[in-house]
Design a protein around this motif. Structure first.
Motif, PDB file in Angstrom:
ATOM      1  N   GLY A 159      11.690  32.954   6.012  1.00 38.35           N
ATOM      2  CA  GLY A 159      11.878  33.563   4.828  1.00 38.35           C
ATOM      3  C   GLY A 159      10.924  33.729   3.909  1.00 38.35           C
ATOM      4  N   CYS A 160       9.736  34.068   4.505  1.00 36.45           N
ATOM      5  CA  CYS A 160       8.284  33.846   3.928  1.00 36.45           C
ATOM      6  C   CYS A 160       7.981  34.545   2.603  1.00 36.45           C
ATOM      7  N   GLY A 161       8.671  35.881   2.478  1.00 35.15           N
ATOM      8  CA  GLY A 161       8.396  36.581   1.290  1.00 35.15           C
ATOM      9  C   GLY A 161       6.962  36.960   1.064  1.00 35.15           C
ATOM     10  N   SER A 162       6.250  36.645  -0.039  1.00 36.11           N
ATOM     11  CA  SER A 162       4.858  36.942  -0.002  1.00 36.11           C
ATOM     12  C   SER A 162       3.971  36.005   0.772  1.00 36.11           C
ATOM     13  N   GLY A 163       4.626  34.845   1.381  1.00 31.75           N
ATOM     14  CA  GLY A 163       3.828  33.997   2.108  1.00 31.75           C
ATOM     15  C   GLY A 163       3.357  32.864   1.350  1.00 31.75           C
ATOM     16  N   ILE A 164       3.798  32.684   0.102  1.00 23.79           N
ATOM     17  CA  ILE A 164       3.181  31.768  -0.612  1.00 23.79           C
ATOM     18  C   ILE A 164       3.229  30.233  -0.283  1.00 23.79           C
ATOM     19  N   LEU A 165       4.324  30.118   0.426  1.00 26.78           N
ATOM     20  CA  LEU A 165       4.624  28.659   0.849  1.00 26.78           C
ATOM     21  C   LEU A 165       3.738  28.197   1.961  1.00 26.78           C
ATOM     22  N   GLY A 166       3.686  29.050   3.106  1.00 22.57           N
ATOM     23  CA  GLY A 166       2.761  28.784   3.977  1.00 22.57           C
ATOM     24  C   GLY A 166       1.483  28.946   3.884  1.00 22.57           C
ATOM     25  N   LEU A 167       0.886  29.885   3.030  1.00 21.84           N
ATOM     26  CA  LEU A 167      -0.549  29.984   2.808  1.00 21.84           C
ATOM     27  C   LEU A 167      -0.918  28.728   1.917  1.00 21.84           C
ATOM     28  N   SER A 168      -0.019  28.306   0.997  1.00 27.84           N
ATOM     29  CA  SER A 168      -0.323  26.970   0.110  1.00 27.84           C
ATOM     30  C   SER A 168      -0.504  25.720   1.350  1.00 27.84           C
ATOM     31  N   VAL A 219       7.544  33.545   8.780  1.00 32.33           N
ATOM     32  CA  VAL A 219       8.735  34.308   9.382  1.00 32.33           C
ATOM     33  C   VAL A 219       9.360  35.049   8.100  1.00 32.33           C
ATOM     34  N   ASP A 220       9.822  36.152   8.879  1.00 29.85           N
ATOM     35  CA  ASP A 220      10.777  36.954   7.683  1.00 29.85           C
ATOM     36  C   ASP A 220      11.425  38.166   8.546  1.00 29.85           C
ATOM     37  N   ILE A 221      12.874  38.524   7.979  1.00 32.87           N
ATOM     38  CA  ILE A 221      13.146  39.604   8.699  1.00 32.87           C
ATOM     39  C   ILE A 221      12.857  41.145   8.170  1.00 32.87           C
ATOM     40  N   ASP A 222      12.068  41.110   7.042  1.00 31.35           N
ATOM     41  CA  ASP A 222      11.578  42.245   6.282  1.00 31.35           C
ATOM     42  C   ASP A 222      10.284  42.603   6.553  1.00 31.35           C
ATOM     43  N   ALA A 223      10.031  43.655   7.256  1.00 32.56           N
ATOM     44  CA  ALA A 223       8.592  44.045   7.709  1.00 32.56           C
ATOM     45  C   ALA A 223       7.528  44.127   6.568  1.00 32.56           C
ATOM     46  N   GLN A 224       8.173  44.901   5.285  1.00 30.80           N
ATOM     47  CA  GLN A 224       7.408  44.838   4.366  1.00 30.80           C
ATOM     48  C   GLN A 224       6.878  43.438   3.613  1.00 30.80           C
ATOM     49  N   ALA A 225       7.881  42.263   3.775  1.00 31.47           N
ATOM     50  CA  ALA A 225       7.317  41.124   3.550  1.00 31.47           C
ATOM     51  C   ALA A 225       6.382  40.480   4.438  1.00 31.47           C
ATOM     52  N   LEU A 226       6.328  40.795   5.588  1.00 29.84           N
ATOM     53  CA  LEU A 226       5.392  40.275   6.548  1.00 29.84           C
ATOM     54  C   LEU A 226       4.090  41.083   6.199  1.00 29.84           C
ATOM     55  N   GLU A 227       4.083  42.442   5.919  1.00 27.36           N
ATOM     56  CA  GLU A 227       2.791  42.864   5.391  1.00 27.36           C
ATOM     57  C   GLU A 227       2.177  42.544   4.229  1.00 27.36           C
ATOM     58  N   ALA A 228       2.934  42.216   2.969  1.00 26.57           N
ATOM     59  CA  ALA A 228       2.541  41.553   2.235  1.00 26.57           C
ATOM     60  C   ALA A 228       2.117  40.164   2.416  1.00 26.57           C
ATOM     61  N   CYS A 229       2.647  39.422   3.302  1.00 24.31           N
ATOM     62  CA  CYS A 229       1.948  38.195   3.704  1.00 24.31           C
ATOM     63  C   CYS A 229       0.497  38.205   4.572  1.00 24.31           C
ATOM     64  N   ARG A 230       0.356  39.306   5.020  1.00 24.69           N
ATOM     65  CA  ARG A 230      -0.952  39.687   5.971  1.00 24.69           C
ATOM     66  C   ARG A 230      -1.851  40.106   4.721  1.00 24.69           C
ATOM     67  N   VAL A 231      -1.438  40.857   3.857  1.00 29.42           N
ATOM     68  CA  VAL A 231      -2.628  41.112   2.799  1.00 29.42           C
ATOM     69  C   VAL A 231      -2.767  39.998   2.077  1.00 29.42           C
ATOM     70  N   ASN A 232      -2.042  39.041   1.789  1.00 24.79           N
ATOM     71  CA  ASN A 232      -2.434  37.987   1.006  1.00 24.79           C
ATOM     72  C   ASN A 232      -3.019  36.865   1.549  1.00 24.79           C
ATOM     73  N   ALA A 233      -2.944  36.625   2.860  1.00 25.75           N
ATOM     74  CA  ALA A 233      -3.712  35.671   3.826  1.00 25.75           C
ATOM     75  C   ALA A 233      -5.191  36.340   4.058  1.00 25.75           C
ATOM     76  N   GLU A 234      -5.328  37.451   4.101  1.00 27.17           N
ATOM     77  CA  GLU A 234      -6.720  38.102   4.490  1.00 27.17           C
ATOM     78  C   GLU A 234      -7.450  38.058   3.032  1.00 27.17           C
ATOM     79  N   ARG A 235      -6.629  38.119   1.785  1.00 27.09           N
ATOM     80  CA  ARG A 235      -7.419  37.957   0.707  1.00 27.09           C
ATOM     81  C   ARG A 235      -7.856  36.873   0.383  1.00 27.09           C
ATOM     82  N   ASN A 236      -6.919  35.672   0.791  1.00 24.80           N
ATOM     83  CA  ASN A 236      -7.240  34.164   0.744  1.00 24.80           C
ATOM     84  C   ASN A 236      -8.185  33.727   1.819  1.00 24.80           C
ATOM     85  N   LEU A 237      -8.714  34.453   2.674  1.00 27.15           N
ATOM     86  CA  LEU A 237      -9.437  34.226   3.945  1.00 27.15           C
ATOM     87  C   LEU A 237      -8.938  33.228   4.460  1.00 27.15           C
ATOM     88  N   LEU A 238      -7.552  33.336   5.043  1.00 25.34           N
ATOM     89  CA  LEU A 238      -6.707  32.493   5.825  1.00 25.34           C
ATOM     90  C   LEU A 238      -6.077  33.087   7.048  1.00 25.34           C
TER      91      LEU A 238
END
Length: 297
Positions: A165-174, A186-205
């Motif tokens: 239920g990662c949402g923005s990915g804040i916990l996994g990325l941290s 992991v998330d049921i929401d495709a928009q949340a997974l896309e937000a995670c991808r953007v945040n991971a890329e921005r933080n070089l992770l």
């Protein structure tokens, strides 16, 4: 895509109850901005600080029923306080700009900071750059803060963590910033997974995360699992979570009211040795360790 924005004024004591109510109404995201005096205030040093008078701005899908939303909020606020309610349409770019007011870096443990991109990062910290947006999770909600404190207190070096239920990915990325070898988001929401991808890329992770749908079967068990969702899905997911992690793996669950923690502990006891609980305001985090296969299954 445009969004439906509902704005309202509220006193400091009403912020948390209104955040919960807006979440139950289906708000995708809520920002809090100051009205009048910009000084933050709290009666309790352990509680979140809010302005004495704030303005909440909640985003709903454009196809939401505005009449029903306004009626529910009028009933919740009362006639006098409902006078501040207003509704309009907002596009994504306007929303990202409106959320900048009053945001500062958030600190967790001795190492971690969550910092908006337009604010100077604190020195000597591992900084996750995360702007407010449509993926839930910027670190300000008590349940997210409980999870980040839990992660910050652990030696994550070389581990694999599930952020369910990662949402923005804040916990996994941290977790990756704090030394985890890999995070499965992991998330049921495709928009949340896309937000995670953007945040991971921005933080070089990006090379240290995997994006999974809820039904995916990883090729090996994880060392830790953290889930900041709600009670009912947590209860349903207990058997599934037991299959995602190895014996001895650590577990942290939040998104719970303090009054719900006991039910959650009981649901996980067949598979996990449940330990202490941590509280912040009316919210709780429960933790445990995966039992061995022989004792649990």
């Amino acid at each position: 895509m445009p969004w439906l924005r509902i704005s309202m004024d509220c006193a400091r004591a009403d912020v948390e109850p209104l955040l919960q109510f807006l979440d139950r109404l289906g708000a995708d995201s809520v920002s809090i901005v100051a009205r009048g005096d910009g000084a933050l205030y709290s009666d309790d040093p352990a509680a979140p600080e809010y302005w004495r008078q704030s303005r909440l701005q909640a985003l709903f899908p454009i196809d939401a029923e505005p009449d029903i939303l306004i009626a529910c909020l009028r009933n919740r606020l009362g006639t006098a306080r409902a006078e501040s309610l207003c509704i309009d349409e907002l596009d994504d770019q306007d929303w990202s700009l409106s959320g900048r007011i009053g945001l500062e870096p958030l600190l967790f443990g001795e190492q971690l900071s969550i910092c908006p991109s337009w604010v100077a990062a604190p020195p000597d910290r591992r900084v996750l750059t995360l702007d407010p947006g449509l993926g839930f999770g910027t670190g300000s909600h008590p349940t997210t803060a409980l999870c980040l404190d839990w992660l910050s207190a652990r030696d994550l070096r070389g581990s694999v963590l599930v952020d369910y239920g990662c949402g923005s990915g804040i916990l996994g990325l941290s977790a990756v910033l704090l030394g985890a070898a890999e995070a499965w988001l992991v998330d049921i929401d495709a928009q949340a997974l896309e937000a995670c991808r953007v945040n991971a890329e921005r933080n070089l992770l990006l090379d240290r995360v995997r994006f999974l749908s809820p039904g995916a079967a990883p090729d090996r068990p994880a060392d830790l699992l953290v889930a900041n969702i709600l009670l009912n899905p947590l209860l349903d997911l207990a058997p599934h979570f037991s299959r995602l992690v190895r014996p001895g793996a650590s577990l942290a669950l939040s998104g719970l009211l303090a009054t719900q923690a006991g039910d959650c502990l009981a649901a996980y006891d067949p598979w996990f040795s449940m330990g202490s609980m941590t509280f912040r305001n009316e919210w709780a985090l429960v933790q445990g360790r995966r039992r061995s296969a022989a004792s649990a299954d």
